[in-house]
Design a protein around this motif. Structure first.
Motif, short mmCIF file in Angstrom:
data_model
loop_
_atom_site.label_atom_id
_atom_site.label_comp_id
_atom_site.label_asym_id
_atom_site.label_seq_id
_atom_site.Cartn_x
_atom_site.Cartn_y
_atom_site.Cartn_z
N GLU A 40 88.06 92.38 95.11
CA GLU A 40 87.07 92.17 94.05
C GLU A 40 86.37 90.83 94.21
OE1 GLU A 40 89.20 94.71 90.42
OE2 GLU A 40 89.72 92.61 90.76
N SER A 41 87.13 89.80 94.57
CA SER A 41 86.54 88.47 94.75
C SER A 41 85.51 88.48 95.87
CB SER A 41 87.63 87.45 95.06
OG SER A 41 88.55 87.34 93.99
N ILE A 42 85.83 89.14 96.97
CA ILE A 42 84.90 89.20 98.10
C ILE A 42 83.64 89.97 97.71
CG2 ILE A 42 84.56 90.14 100.42
CD1 ILE A 42 87.55 89.54 100.92
N LEU A 43 83.81 91.10 97.01
CA LEU A 43 82.65 91.87 96.57
C LEU A 43 81.75 91.04 95.65
CD1 LEU A 43 84.31 95.34 95.87
CD2 LEU A 43 82.67 94.82 97.68
N VAL A 44 82.35 90.29 94.75
CA VAL A 44 81.56 89.45 93.84
C VAL A 44 80.81 88.37 94.61
CG1 VAL A 44 81.77 87.68 92.03
CG2 VAL A 44 82.90 89.90 91.75
N ILE A 45 81.49 87.70 95.54
CA ILE A 45 80.84 86.62 96.30
C ILE A 45 79.68 87.17 97.13
CG2 ILE A 45 81.14 84.95 98.17
CD1 ILE A 45 84.02 84.54 97.12
N LEU A 46 79.91 88.27 97.84
CA LEU A 46 78.83 88.85 98.65
C LEU A 46 77.67 89.32 97.80
CD1 LEU A 46 80.91 90.90 101.26
CD2 LEU A 46 79.68 88.77 101.67
N SER A 47 77.96 89.92 96.65
CA SER A 47 76.90 90.36 95.74
C SER A 47 76.10 89.18 95.22
CB SER A 47 77.51 91.12 94.56
OG SER A 47 78.22 92.26 94.99
N CYS A 48 76.81 88.14 94.88
CA CYS A 48 76.17 86.92 94.38
C CYS A 48 75.22 86.34 95.43
CB CYS A 48 77.24 85.93 93.99
SG CYS A 48 76.63 84.44 93.21
N LEU A 49 75.64 86.33 96.67
CA LEU A 49 74.82 85.75 97.74
C LEU A 49 73.58 86.59 98.02
CD1 LEU A 49 77.67 84.55 100.12
CD2 LEU A 49 76.14 83.12 98.76
N ILE A 50 73.67 87.91 97.85
CA ILE A 50 72.47 88.75 97.97
C ILE A 50 71.47 88.37 96.89
CG2 ILE A 50 71.57 91.09 97.71
CD1 ILE A 50 74.12 92.12 99.04
N ALA A 51 71.93 88.32 95.64
CA ALA A 51 71.02 88.01 94.54
C ALA A 51 70.51 86.58 94.61
CB ALA A 51 71.71 88.26 93.20
N CYS A 52 71.30 85.66 95.20
CA CYS A 52 70.87 84.27 95.39
C CYS A 52 69.89 84.11 96.55
CB CYS A 52 72.08 83.38 95.70
SG CYS A 52 73.08 82.91 94.30
N GLN A 53 69.76 85.17 97.35
CA GLN A 53 68.93 85.11 98.55
C GLN A 53 69.46 84.08 99.54
OE1 GLN A 53 65.64 87.24 99.22
NE2 GLN A 53 67.51 88.15 98.40
N SER A 54 70.72 84.23 99.90
CA SER A 54 71.38 83.32 100.83
C SER A 54 71.92 84.09 102.03
CB SER A 54 72.53 82.59 100.13
OG SER A 54 72.06 81.84 99.04
N PRO A 55 71.03 84.59 102.92
CA PRO A 55 71.49 85.42 104.02
C PRO A 55 72.40 84.71 105.01
CG PRO A 55 69.15 84.90 104.27
CD PRO A 55 69.56 84.46 102.89
N LYS A 56 72.20 83.41 105.24
CA LYS A 56 73.05 82.70 106.19
C LYS A 56 74.47 82.57 105.65
CE LYS A 56 69.42 80.07 108.53
NZ LYS A 56 68.90 78.72 108.88
N ALA A 57 74.59 82.20 104.38
CA ALA A 57 75.93 82.11 103.78
C ALA A 57 76.56 83.49 103.70
CB ALA A 57 75.84 81.48 102.39
N PHE A 58 75.77 84.51 103.36
CA PHE A 58 76.26 85.89 103.31
C PHE A 58 76.84 86.29 104.66
CE2 PHE A 58 75.65 90.42 103.99
CZ PHE A 58 76.09 91.00 102.81
N LYS A 59 76.13 85.98 105.73
CA LYS A 59 76.60 86.35 107.07
C LYS A 59 77.94 85.70 107.38
CE LYS A 59 75.32 86.07 111.96
NZ LYS A 59 74.28 85.64 112.93
N LYS A 60 78.06 84.42 107.08
CA LYS A 60 79.29 83.69 107.40
C LYS A 60 80.47 84.22 106.59
CE LYS A 60 76.84 79.52 108.87
NZ LYS A 60 77.27 79.59 110.28
#
Length: 239
Positions: A40-60
């Motif tokens: 759940e934590s990983i899903l929340v973080i990845l979802s947050c990074l999509i909405a934040c428009q942070s593709p580099k952080a999302f990739k890492k």
């Protein structure tokens, strides 16, 4: 959860002071106050990074997450679920990021089709999910109160948002509503929709504690103003 921050090497090398501060807070202290599972934590973080428009952080984060407790199918469904909420204009780059990461990891694509609807039943199936999440009376009230010339937006919600996406396999109801809550809270300025999906989370079994844990985990990425707005709405709806 420190492993999720393992791939931020350039920050660690060039600004070790910030790296240490953020790592200890976002991947250490924050998780002392969250009851979310690792998935759940990983899903929340990845979802947050999509909405934040942070593709580099999302990739890492994604590279590390695929070695932990997240599957390629769940990543695919998270991407699909994002489109009705952040829009394809925001989600588009993340499809490209996921393809590159999957290729690097040797994950064979395309992944299995997870759709459970067709052009004939997508609206009926979407309407059923809307009514189950938000109550048949509330959905009917929304439809009846929509002005003429705008009713097609209700049809879009019914068929596209709920019929095409919520009916899919790969994530369960609780996971879909949790990441939807994350998308909306991260975007900000969508308080009425956040109220609706706070209630939607309660309807599928995500309680107040889980929502506060999700806000806790996303706080390092969205900052305090949007965090406090989301908390206020959870407190308003959940009491």
């Amino acid at each position: 959860m420190y492993e999720l921050f393992d791939n931020f090497g350039r920050i660690e090398k060039n600004d070790p002071e910030f790296h240490e501060i953020f790592k200890n807070f976002a991947y250490g202290e924050v998780f002392e106050f969250s009851t979310l599972t690792q998935k759940e934590s990983i899903l929340v973080i990845l979802s947050c990074l999509i909405a934040c428009q942070s593709p580099k952080a999302f990739k890492k984060i994604l590279i590390s997450a695929l070695d932990m407790d997240i599957t390629p199918e769940e990543v695919k469904e998270l991407l699909y679920q994002s489109v009705p909420y952040v829009g394809f204009g925001r989600a588009h780059n993340f499809f490209g990021v996921v393809i590159k990461v999957f290729e690097k990891k040797g994950i064979e694509m395309p992944l299995k089709n997870r759709s459970n609807t067709n052009p004939e039943n997508r609206h009926d199936n979407g309407r059923e999910i809307q009514e189950r999440y938000f109550g048949a009376e509330n959905i009917e009230m929304m439809r009846n109160s929509t002005p003429d010339g705008q009713k097609h937006f209700n049809r879009f919600l019914e068929g596209f948002c709920f019929g095409d996406f919520y009916t899919r396999d790969g994530l369960n109801d609780q996971q879909r509503e949790l990441i939807t809550f994350t998308f909306i809270a991260t975007l900000g300025g969508c308080e009425n929709q956040l109220r609706g999906h706070t209630q939607g989370n309660l309807s599928v079994g995500n309680d107040k504690e889980k929502l506060i844990s999700a806000i806790t985990v996303m706080m390092p990425y969205i900052g305090f103003p949007r965090t406090l707005n989301a908390l206020a709405i959870v407190n308003e709806i959940c009491g």
